[in-house]
Write an enzyme that holds these catalytic residues in place. Structure first.
Site, PDB file in Angstrom:
ATOM      1  N   HIS A  48       0.985   4.609   6.880  1.00  0.00           N
ATOM      2  CA  HIS A  48       0.417   5.192   5.863  1.00  0.00           C
ATOM      3  C   HIS A  48       0.878   6.646   5.950  1.00  0.00           C
ATOM      4  O   HIS A  48       1.343   6.910   6.995  1.00  0.00           O
ATOM      5  CB  HIS A  48      -1.060   5.090   5.714  1.00  0.00           C
ATOM      6  CG  HIS A  48      -1.518   3.821   4.923  1.00  0.00           C
ATOM      7  ND1 HIS A  48      -2.801   3.407   5.019  1.00  0.00           N
ATOM      8  CD2 HIS A  48      -0.806   2.794   4.332  1.00  0.00           C
ATOM      9  CE1 HIS A  48      -2.814   2.222   4.218  1.00  0.00           C
ATOM     10  NE2 HIS A  48      -1.692   2.050   3.906  1.00  0.00           N
ATOM     11  N   ASP A  84      -8.060   6.022   4.661  1.00  0.00           N
ATOM     12  CA  ASP A  84      -8.243   5.014   5.256  1.00  0.00           C
ATOM     13  C   ASP A  84      -9.258   4.859   6.253  1.00  0.00           C
ATOM     14  O   ASP A  84      -9.282   3.966   7.247  1.00  0.00           O
ATOM     15  CB  ASP A  84      -6.744   5.140   6.260  1.00  0.00           C
ATOM     16  CG  ASP A  84      -5.536   4.671   5.488  1.00  0.00           C
ATOM     17  OD1 ASP A  84      -5.440   4.289   4.433  1.00  0.00           O
ATOM     18  OD2 ASP A  84      -4.591   4.934   6.060  1.00  0.00           O
ATOM     19  N   SER A 103       0.851  -1.279   0.014  1.00  0.00           N
ATOM     20  CA  SER A 103      -0.029  -0.081  -0.095  1.00  0.00           C
ATOM     21  C   SER A 103       0.765   1.165  -0.123  1.00  0.00           C
ATOM     22  O   SER A 103       0.332   2.321  -0.316  1.00  0.00           O
ATOM     23  CB  SER A 103      -1.290   0.022   1.010  1.00  0.00           C
ATOM     24  OG  SER A 103      -0.413  -0.123   2.388  1.00  0.00           O
TER      25      SER A 103
END
Length: 172
Positions: free
Chosen positions: A90, A115, A49
């Site tokens: 992230h 998210d 990701s």
């Protein structure tokens, strides 16, 4: 081959050496946790990701001592979601407010959406206490061993068996 098993003193010494190795590793981990102010100062990237910034298997070094600065947009953070054990790596894409109550929205660089689907039920944003650290460095692909051991449990047994066999053969 098993001569050390016949000598209880030598077997006890080997057991104590093994315990010393384990306790040293644990103390180093806890020392890093105190220095970085993070419960998990080193994490492994488990998914794609965050590509191209980080690849699967990269080992990330975290720092959580933002005493004089706040978490900013663009910063790559690692956070935990309530009731889930796996930390998520992230980037902060939006920030609302300032200080410890600021609301943060994150997104993986390789993901199409933010998210909010990953957060806990009823949670729309992260707050500073959800973050376990900001990424300050990484070592490429070193963590891939961890991924292999978690995806193939039989490898753990094989590795322990080989290590034990090497120790026994070295004693002869």
């Amino acid at each position: 081959m098993f001569s050390s098993l016949q000598n209880p003193r030598q077997a006890a010494a080997q057991l104590m050496n093994f315990g010393l190795i384990l306790s040293t590793a644990f103390m180093m981990w806890k020392g890093l946790s105190v220095i970085t102010d993070s419960p998990s100062p080193i994490v492994v990237v488990l998914s794609g990701s965050m590509e191209p910034a980080f690849q699967r298997g990269d080992l990330l070094v975290l720092w959580n001592r933002n005493l004089y600065s706040e978490t900013n947009v663009g910063e790559i953070v690692v956070y935990n979601v309530k009731d889930k054990d796996i930390p998520i790596v992230h980037r902060v894409v939006r920030k609302f407010g300032i200080g410890p109550d600021a609301k943060l929205l994150t997104k993986g660089d390789n993901n199409l959406s933010d998210d909010t689907e990953l957060y806990a039920r009823g949670q729309d944003y992260l707050v500073r206490k959800d973050i376990i650290g900001s990424v300050v460095g990484f070592i490429p692909f070193v963590g891939y061993v961890t991924i292999m051991l978690s995806e193939h449990p039989w490898l753990k047994t094989a590795m322990l068996g080989i290590m034990g066999l090497v120790v026994v053969l070295q004693r002869e």
